[in-house]
Scaffold this motif. Structure first.
Motif, PDB file in Angstrom:
ATOM      1  N   TYR A 111       0.864  -1.183   0.000  1.00 49.73           N
ATOM      2  CA  TYR A 111       0.000   0.000   0.000  1.00 49.73           C
ATOM      3  C   TYR A 111       0.898   1.230   0.000  1.00 49.73           C
ATOM      4  CZ  TYR A 111      -4.225   2.690   0.808  1.00 49.73           C
ATOM      5  OH  TYR A 111      -5.281   3.559   0.652  1.00 49.73           O
ATOM      6  N   LEU A 112       0.599   2.144  -0.896  1.00 48.80           N
ATOM      7  CA  LEU A 112       1.427   3.331  -1.139  1.00 48.80           C
ATOM      8  C   LEU A 112       0.620   4.590  -0.876  1.00 48.80           C
ATOM      9  CD1 LEU A 112       3.931   4.787  -2.620  1.00 48.80           C
ATOM     10  CD2 LEU A 112       2.597   4.463  -4.716  1.00 48.80           C
ATOM     11  N   LEU A 113       1.255   5.563  -0.272  1.00 51.25           N
ATOM     12  CA  LEU A 113       0.596   6.860  -0.093  1.00 51.25           C
ATOM     13  C   LEU A 113       1.638   7.961  -0.044  1.00 51.25           C
ATOM     14  CD1 LEU A 113       1.071   7.804   3.117  1.00 51.25           C
ATOM     15  CD2 LEU A 113      -0.674   6.063   3.505  1.00 51.25           C
ATOM     16  N   GLU A 114       1.153   9.188  -0.182  1.00 49.54           N
ATOM     17  CA  GLU A 114       1.984  10.380  -0.016  1.00 49.54           C
ATOM     18  C   GLU A 114       1.314  11.274   1.013  1.00 49.54           C
ATOM     19  OE1 GLU A 114       1.514  11.404  -4.001  1.00 49.54           O
ATOM     20  OE2 GLU A 114       2.748   9.723  -4.674  1.00 49.54           O
ATOM     21  N   VAL A 115       2.111  11.914   1.835  1.00 51.01           N
ATOM     22  CA  VAL A 115       1.575  12.760   2.893  1.00 51.01           C
ATOM     23  C   VAL A 115       2.474  13.975   3.059  1.00 51.01           C
ATOM     24  CG1 VAL A 115       2.809  11.426   4.664  1.00 51.01           C
ATOM     25  CG2 VAL A 115       0.820  12.817   5.314  1.00 51.01           C
ATOM     26  N   LEU A 116       1.869  15.122   3.282  1.00 51.55           N
ATOM     27  CA  LEU A 116       2.634  16.342   3.518  1.00 51.55           C
ATOM     28  C   LEU A 116       3.499  16.178   4.759  1.00 51.55           C
ATOM     29  CD1 LEU A 116      -0.145  19.009   2.837  1.00 51.55           C
ATOM     30  CD2 LEU A 116       1.814  18.497   1.382  1.00 51.55           C
ATOM     31  N   GLN A 117       4.748  16.589   4.667  1.00 55.13           N
ATOM     32  CA  GLN A 117       5.661  16.400   5.785  1.00 55.13           C
ATOM     33  C   GLN A 117       5.244  17.202   7.009  1.00 55.13           C
ATOM     34  OE1 GLN A 117       9.835  16.673   4.923  1.00 55.13           O
ATOM     35  NE2 GLN A 117       9.673  15.538   3.010  1.00 55.13           N
ATOM     36  N   ASP A 118       4.594  18.356   6.780  1.00 55.81           N
ATOM     37  CA  ASP A 118       4.192  19.161   7.933  1.00 55.81           C
ATOM     38  C   ASP A 118       2.875  18.704   8.552  1.00 55.81           C
ATOM     39  OD1 ASP A 118       2.396  20.059   6.045  1.00 55.81           O
ATOM     40  OD2 ASP A 118       3.168  22.105   5.959  1.00 55.81           O
ATOM     41  N   ASN A 119       2.252  17.669   7.985  1.00 63.56           N
ATOM     42  CA  ASN A 119       1.052  17.085   8.575  1.00 63.56           C
ATOM     43  C   ASN A 119       1.511  15.994   9.545  1.00 63.56           C
ATOM     44  OD1 ASN A 119      -1.439  16.024   9.244  1.00 63.56           O
ATOM     45  ND2 ASN A 119      -2.133  15.762   7.130  1.00 63.56           N
TER      46      ASN A 119
END
Length: 285
Positions: A111-119
């Motif tokens: 499972y792959l995702l991207e997330v804002l580093q400041d979140n």
């Protein structure tokens, strides 16, 4: 009573209503057509996407794209959200956890995702769920009126023109990093008509190219043969993409943070870093 179930049978209007309400506080809003285009490009499969329903109302969701990534069948988090009234109840985690058996049964390996580093809260949740950071990305966004090309002078040896995607062959050696999920050739191929490509030729040989989604202003790929760099090729391709762009801004999402040449190229042309993301993966089997 809240029930977790597949989004199979949920129409686009249902998905759009939930998506709009979940992200109502965000600066960037998508209309119905833009959401449909995003879901299509990212490989959304309703049968393998899941949501929390309060009676018949979708109140929390994860839209999953399915495809091949790094040689493995992969589920990609195309969008996760929860309506404000229902936050703080752990619904997003429940949706994810209860979806895993169905994904594994469908042959999904990771499972792959991207997330804002400041979140930081989201990063913490994903880490606790077993996700690991595999790459860091920059993303660049600029209003069209503020872009300032460094130079559009290209050596006379080069011919620049619009090309078809069948012309883009054997270019992987030009890449400084592999494209992210949404920028891959697989993503582009899901609806080629949404994209425009430009190529630079030297002695009839392709030596550089760029791919743009004009309706969103999204530069999906831009690359130049290492033997033809610093000749104005990339900047000239960028100039052509700006001419074709129909969106109010231009952006490049998910550029590997280790690739200093892309960072310098974008900033030199007046398109600054706007934020950073983590690419995170969890193995399912």
């Amino acid at each position: 009573m809240i029930k977790i179930k597949s989004l199979a049978g949920s129409n686009l209007d249902t998905l759009f209503e939930a998506f709009s309400m979940a992200f109502v506080d965000y600066n960037i809003q998508l209309n119905r057509a833009e959401l449909e285009k995003m879901l299509n490009r990212r490989g959304f499969i309703a049968e393998l996407s899941f949501g929390a329903f309060d009676n018949d109302r979708l109140v929390s969701f994860t839209f999953n794209g399915i495809g091949i990534y790094n040689g493995l069948k992969t589920a990609y988090d195309t969008g996760t959200g929860t309506l404000k009234k229902y936050r703080g109840q752990g619904l997003a985690s429940r949706v994810f956890t209860e979806s895993i058996p169905s994904l594994v049964s469908a042959g999904v390996k990771q499972y792959l995702l991207e997330v804002l580093q400041d979140n930081t809260s989201a990063v913490s949740v994903y880490t606790k769920q077993g996700f690991e950071v595999v790459r860091e990305y920059n993303y660049f966004v600029q209003e069209m009126t503020a872009v300032r090309l460094y130079s559009r002078i290209i050596a006379s040896d080069y011919l620049l023109k619009e090309i078809s995607f069948s012309d883009i062959i054997g270019v992987e050696d030009w890449w400084n990093f592999s494209p992210s999920w949404q920028n891959s050739f697989e993503a582009i191929s899901r609806k080629v008509s949404d994209f425009t490509a430009f190529g630079a030729f030297c002695n009839s040989k392709l030596v550089g190219y760029g791919i743009l989604e004009p309706s969103s202003g999204d530069i999906t790929q831009i690359a130049v043969d290492k033997n033809h760099r610093r000749n104005g090729v990339a900047t000239s391709i960028l100039g052509r993409m700006l001419e074709r762009n129909t969106h109010s801004s231009i952006k490049l999402i998910n550029s590997d943070i280790a690739c200093e040449s892309v960072t310098k190229f974008m900033e030199t042309n007046g398109i600054p870093i706007s934020g950073k993301q983590f690419e995170m993966i969890r193995r399912l089997v």
